[in-house]
Design an enzyme around this catalytic site. Sequence first.
Site, PDB file in Angstrom:
ATOM      1  N   PHE A  74      37.504  36.591  35.112  1.00  0.00           N
ATOM      2  CA  PHE A  74      38.661  35.991  35.786  1.00  0.00           C
ATOM      3  C   PHE A  74      39.079  34.782  34.949  1.00  0.00           C
ATOM      4  O   PHE A  74      38.323  33.802  34.857  1.00  0.00           O
ATOM      5  CB  PHE A  74      38.194  35.575  37.180  1.00  0.00           C
ATOM      6  CG  PHE A  74      39.163  34.854  38.074  1.00  0.00           C
ATOM      7  CD1 PHE A  74      40.033  35.557  38.896  1.00  0.00           C
ATOM      8  CD2 PHE A  74      39.145  33.462  38.158  1.00  0.00           C
ATOM      9  CE1 PHE A  74      40.875  34.887  39.782  1.00  0.00           C
ATOM     10  CE2 PHE A  74      39.981  32.791  39.037  1.00  0.00           C
ATOM     11  CZ  PHE A  74      40.857  33.515  39.841  1.00  0.00           C
ATOM     12  N   LEU A 102      41.484  31.982  34.688  1.00  0.00           N
ATOM     13  CA  LEU A 102      42.499  31.130  35.309  1.00  0.00           C
ATOM     14  C   LEU A 102      42.490  29.729  34.684  1.00  0.00           C
ATOM     15  O   LEU A 102      43.511  29.219  34.239  1.00  0.00           O
ATOM     16  CB  LEU A 102      42.233  31.048  36.822  1.00  0.00           C
ATOM     17  CG  LEU A 102      43.165  30.140  37.637  1.00  0.00           C
ATOM     18  CD1 LEU A 102      44.580  30.688  37.661  1.00  0.00           C
ATOM     19  CD2 LEU A 102      42.653  29.999  39.085  1.00  0.00           C
ATOM     20  N   PRO A 141      42.312  23.908  29.874  1.00  0.00           N
ATOM     21  CA  PRO A 141      42.189  22.457  29.739  1.00  0.00           C
ATOM     22  C   PRO A 141      43.369  21.806  30.474  1.00  0.00           C
ATOM     23  O   PRO A 141      44.521  22.189  30.246  1.00  0.00           O
ATOM     24  CB  PRO A 141      42.310  22.225  28.218  1.00  0.00           C
ATOM     25  CG  PRO A 141      41.944  23.555  27.602  1.00  0.00           C
ATOM     26  CD  PRO A 141      42.367  24.602  28.572  1.00  0.00           C
ATOM     27  N   GLY A 143      42.509  22.925  35.999  1.00  0.00           N
ATOM     28  CA  GLY A 143      41.307  23.436  36.666  1.00  0.00           C
ATOM     29  C   GLY A 143      41.505  23.335  38.166  1.00  0.00           C
ATOM     30  O   GLY A 143      41.814  24.316  38.844  1.00  0.00           O
ATOM     31  N   SER A 144      41.403  22.100  38.684  1.00  0.00           N
ATOM     32  CA  SER A 144      41.640  21.908  40.116  1.00  0.00           C
ATOM     33  C   SER A 144      43.073  22.233  40.490  1.00  0.00           C
ATOM     34  O   SER A 144      43.353  22.593  41.632  1.00  0.00           O
ATOM     35  CB  SER A 144      41.344  20.453  40.500  1.00  0.00           C
ATOM     36  OG  SER A 144      39.968  20.197  40.394  1.00  0.00           O
ATOM     37  N   THR A 154      33.567  32.662  33.035  1.00  0.00           N
ATOM     38  CA  THR A 154      32.284  33.316  33.276  1.00  0.00           C
ATOM     39  C   THR A 154      32.309  34.760  32.779  1.00  0.00           C
ATOM     40  O   THR A 154      33.275  35.490  33.022  1.00  0.00           O
ATOM     41  CB  THR A 154      31.955  33.291  34.787  1.00  0.00           C
ATOM     42  OG1 THR A 154      31.853  31.924  35.197  1.00  0.00           O
ATOM     43  CG2 THR A 154      30.645  34.006  35.095  1.00  0.00           C
ATOM     44  N   GLY A 160       7.087  15.632  43.849  1.00  0.00           N
ATOM     45  CA  GLY A 160       6.684  14.473  43.051  1.00  0.00           C
ATOM     46  C   GLY A 160       6.973  14.705  41.571  1.00  0.00           C
ATOM     47  O   GLY A 160       7.954  15.386  41.225  1.00  0.00           O
ATOM     48  N   GLU A 181      35.132  27.289  41.559  1.00  0.00           N
ATOM     49  CA  GLU A 181      35.867  27.883  42.681  1.00  0.00           C
ATOM     50  C   GLU A 181      36.364  26.795  43.648  1.00  0.00           C
ATOM     51  O   GLU A 181      36.364  26.965  44.863  1.00  0.00           O
ATOM     52  CB  GLU A 181      35.035  28.975  43.366  1.00  0.00           C
ATOM     53  CG  GLU A 181      34.641  30.046  42.348  1.00  0.00           C
ATOM     54  CD  GLU A 181      34.306  31.404  42.904  1.00  0.00           C
ATOM     55  OE1 GLU A 181      34.657  31.685  44.059  1.00  0.00           O
ATOM     56  OE2 GLU A 181      33.689  32.181  42.171  1.00  0.00           O
ATOM     57  N   GLU A 233      36.045  18.014  46.355  1.00  0.00           N
ATOM     58  CA  GLU A 233      37.250  17.225  46.679  1.00  0.00           C
ATOM     59  C   GLU A 233      38.399  18.176  47.044  1.00  0.00           C
ATOM     60  O   GLU A 233      39.145  17.915  48.001  1.00  0.00           O
ATOM     61  CB  GLU A 233      37.653  16.344  45.483  1.00  0.00           C
ATOM     62  CG  GLU A 233      36.709  15.200  45.193  1.00  0.00           C
ATOM     63  CD  GLU A 233      35.350  15.653  44.659  1.00  0.00           C
ATOM     64  OE1 GLU A 233      35.300  16.570  43.815  1.00  0.00           O
ATOM     65  OE2 GLU A 233      34.320  15.110  45.116  1.00  0.00           O
TER      66      GLU A 233
HETATM   67  C1  FAD Z   1      29.901  27.202  34.572  1.00  0.00           C
HETATM   68  C2  FAD Z   1      31.339  27.328  34.960  1.00  0.00           C
HETATM   69  C3  FAD Z   1      31.866  28.585  35.214  1.00  0.00           C
HETATM   70  C4  FAD Z   1      33.240  28.722  35.491  1.00  0.00           C
HETATM   71  N1  FAD Z   1      33.774  29.979  35.626  1.00  0.00           N
HETATM   72  C5  FAD Z   1      35.133  30.114  35.709  1.00  0.00           C
HETATM   73  C6  FAD Z   1      35.740  31.421  35.658  1.00  0.00           C
HETATM   74  O1  FAD Z   1      35.067  32.452  35.582  1.00  0.00           O
HETATM   75  N2  FAD Z   1      37.097  31.491  35.680  1.00  0.00           N
HETATM   76  C7  FAD Z   1      37.875  30.388  35.757  1.00  0.00           C
HETATM   77  O2  FAD Z   1      39.102  30.540  35.752  1.00  0.00           O
HETATM   78  N3  FAD Z   1      37.325  29.133  35.829  1.00  0.00           N
HETATM   79  C8  FAD Z   1      35.984  28.989  35.797  1.00  0.00           C
HETATM   80  N4  FAD Z   1      35.415  27.731  35.833  1.00  0.00           N
HETATM   81  C9  FAD Z   1      36.278  26.564  35.948  1.00  0.00           C
HETATM   82  C10 FAD Z   1      36.123  25.823  37.256  1.00  0.00           C
HETATM   83  O3  FAD Z   1      36.694  26.531  38.312  1.00  0.00           O
HETATM   84  C11 FAD Z   1      36.735  24.428  37.065  1.00  0.00           C
HETATM   85  O4  FAD Z   1      35.887  23.735  36.154  1.00  0.00           O
HETATM   86  C12 FAD Z   1      36.883  23.663  38.357  1.00  0.00           C
HETATM   87  O5  FAD Z   1      37.876  24.226  39.163  1.00  0.00           O
HETATM   88  C13 FAD Z   1      37.231  22.176  38.130  1.00  0.00           C
HETATM   89  O6  FAD Z   1      38.293  22.040  37.249  1.00  0.00           O
HETATM   90  P1  FAD Z   1      38.167  21.052  35.982  1.00  0.00           P
HETATM   91  O7  FAD Z   1      36.901  21.385  35.277  1.00  0.00           O
HETATM   92  O8  FAD Z   1      39.417  21.154  35.203  1.00  0.00           O
HETATM   93  O9  FAD Z   1      37.978  19.619  36.583  1.00  0.00           O
HETATM   94  P2  FAD Z   1      39.151  18.614  37.132  1.00  0.00           P
HETATM   95  O10 FAD Z   1      40.128  19.404  37.940  1.00  0.00           O
HETATM   96  O11 FAD Z   1      39.680  17.834  35.979  1.00  0.00           O
HETATM   97  O12 FAD Z   1      38.309  17.694  38.074  1.00  0.00           O
HETATM   98  C14 FAD Z   1      37.686  16.472  37.674  1.00  0.00           C
HETATM   99  C15 FAD Z   1      37.456  15.619  38.918  1.00  0.00           C
HETATM  100  O13 FAD Z   1      38.723  15.250  39.487  1.00  0.00           O
HETATM  101  C16 FAD Z   1      38.786  15.642  40.849  1.00  0.00           C
HETATM  102  N5  FAD Z   1      40.147  16.025  41.197  1.00  0.00           N
HETATM  103  C17 FAD Z   1      40.975  16.854  40.512  1.00  0.00           C
HETATM  104  N6  FAD Z   1      42.146  16.986  41.155  1.00  0.00           N
HETATM  105  C18 FAD Z   1      42.069  16.211  42.265  1.00  0.00           C
HETATM  106  C19 FAD Z   1      42.954  15.926  43.337  1.00  0.00           C
HETATM  107  N7  FAD Z   1      44.168  16.479  43.402  1.00  0.00           N
HETATM  108  N8  FAD Z   1      42.532  15.102  44.308  1.00  0.00           N
HETATM  109  C20 FAD Z   1      41.275  14.566  44.271  1.00  0.00           C
HETATM  110  N9  FAD Z   1      40.398  14.803  43.290  1.00  0.00           N
HETATM  111  C21 FAD Z   1      40.783  15.617  42.297  1.00  0.00           C
HETATM  112  C22 FAD Z   1      37.824  16.823  40.929  1.00  0.00           C
HETATM  113  O14 FAD Z   1      37.399  17.064  42.259  1.00  0.00           O
HETATM  114  C23 FAD Z   1      36.704  16.376  40.013  1.00  0.00           C
HETATM  115  O15 FAD Z   1      35.858  15.497  40.701  1.00  0.00           O
HETATM  116  C24 FAD Z   1      34.045  27.574  35.590  1.00  0.00           C
HETATM  117  C25 FAD Z   1      33.487  26.301  35.390  1.00  0.00           C
HETATM  118  C26 FAD Z   1      32.169  26.169  35.058  1.00  0.00           C
HETATM  119  C27 FAD Z   1      31.623  24.799  34.792  1.00  0.00           C
END
Ligand code: FAD
Length: 392
Positions: free
Chosen positions: A129, A131, A134, A137-138, A164, A347, A371, A375
């Site tokens: 998947f 999605l 850089p 993500g969120s 993944t 421990g 997923e 937050e």
């Molecule tokens: C091991 C692993 C496997 C993964 N597998 C997949 C996969 O198969 N397919 C795929 O598409 N993705 C995958 N991901 C991506 C994963 O879903 C994202 O890393 C995750 O959604 C967070 O996005 P980000 O890393 O860009 O962090 P960011 O979105 O940059 O988040 C950084 C911090 O900011 C906070 N934040 C961001 N936006 C807001 C907001 N609006 N309000 C408050 N706080 C906020 C977050 O909660 C977090 O604490 C994987 C990630 C990892 C580490």
Amino acid sequence: MTLSTPAAEVDDDDFREILAQTRAFVRTVVVPREQEIAETDAIPDDIRRAAKDMGLFGYAIPQQWGGLGLNLVQDVELAMEFGYTTLALRSMFGTNNGIAGQVLVNFGTDEQKRQWLEGIASGEVVASFALTEPGAGSNPSGLRTQAVRDGDDWVITGEKRFITNAPLADLFVVFARTRPADDHGPGIAVFLVPSGTDGVQVAGKDSKMGQEGAWTADVHFDGVRVPASALVGGSEDVGYKAAMVSLARGRVHIAALSVGQAQRALDESVAYAATATQGGAPIGNFQLVQAMIADQQTGVMAGRALVRDAARAWVEETDRRIAPSVAKLYCTEMAGKVADLAVQIHGGTGYMREVPVERIYRDVRLLRLYEGTSEIQRLIIGGGLVKAAQRG
Ligand SMILES: Cc1cc2nc3c(=O)[nH]c(=O)nc-3n(C[C@H](O)[C@H](O)[C@H](O)COP(=O)(O)OP(=O)(O)OC[C@H]3O[C@@H](n4cnc5c(N)ncnc54)[C@H](O)[C@@H]3O)c2cc1C
């Protein structure tokens, strides 16, 4: 306990058999190999084959398309069993059953389902998947990967991150923008891209904190040409909804997985406390250690009840938005706390590699991130409730 629902393809008796076989497989075949999986950063071929033979690559794919046809109420019972061992096991077939496979199951055309689902269900095809990017993500609605129409084809260009199973994938389920967001929606479509297509480049596998044996990597799409038939559902407007539905369903599953890991951390803690001694007395005789175990048990039981409730609400279609986020938020945070207490109960021993709770402590950290971070779950829950009240 009734596990079937009106939507179930598998009745209670058959499901109990599947559950018992899965439990035996996890506890007698995989648990003894956890150390080997951690050290080699790979799932051994014989375990992969056994999982295929048991139908685990397609337990959540409908029977019509070659899967076992479990619904989410049944899926979470299985996930709590998978959670009892290294999370790399579930990751091996997690994308086929979950985030990637469900896009096809729920949004694919019949032709797309015919082409791909049987291979996904049997494990011959590994689906990923794609999605996250850089900076997206969120907030995946900000993704920048582009799909441009060229005659009958689509040409995809962009960069995906942390995908993944990418190093093993045969098929990428790729989300790409076909137009800027407008009043009609976010402009995001989803495409089926075989990994061997010209212009698809999978980077080296990521070096992660934990979950050894589960692989992720960046994937680059450099002018990747796919036919019109690769557009999921034959519609440019399906993509964002497909991502949101797959992720929401996946959250209930991840919550169940968290309960499984927490149960394992609890069992390891109780066994250790009952036998390890200080000053000649088992540490489990100390009330402060008992208090830690009590908090672990309370978290596990509350999480299990919540997961079952959320899964039923999903299958009965009474709540497919708030409940999945509540379950994921509570259970993944709970698993983090239970794993932390497990290290404390052990421990100094709990800080040593080769002790299961040390691995669990690192492995569960991811559950609060992917997923949807904790937050993001809070935003979905709080925002959803307030909006509902405002709508009256
Ligand atoms: C091991 C692993 C496997 C993964 N597998 C997949 C996969 O198969 N397919 C795929 O598409 N993705 C995958 N991901 C991506 C994963 O879903 C994202 O890393 C995750 O959604 C967070 O996005 P980000 O890393 O860009 O962090 P960011 O979105 O940059 O988040 C950084 C911090 O900011 C906070 N934040 C961001 N936006 C807001 C907001 N609006 N309000 C408050 N706080 C906020 C977050 O909660 C977090 O604490 C994987 C990630 C990892 C580490």
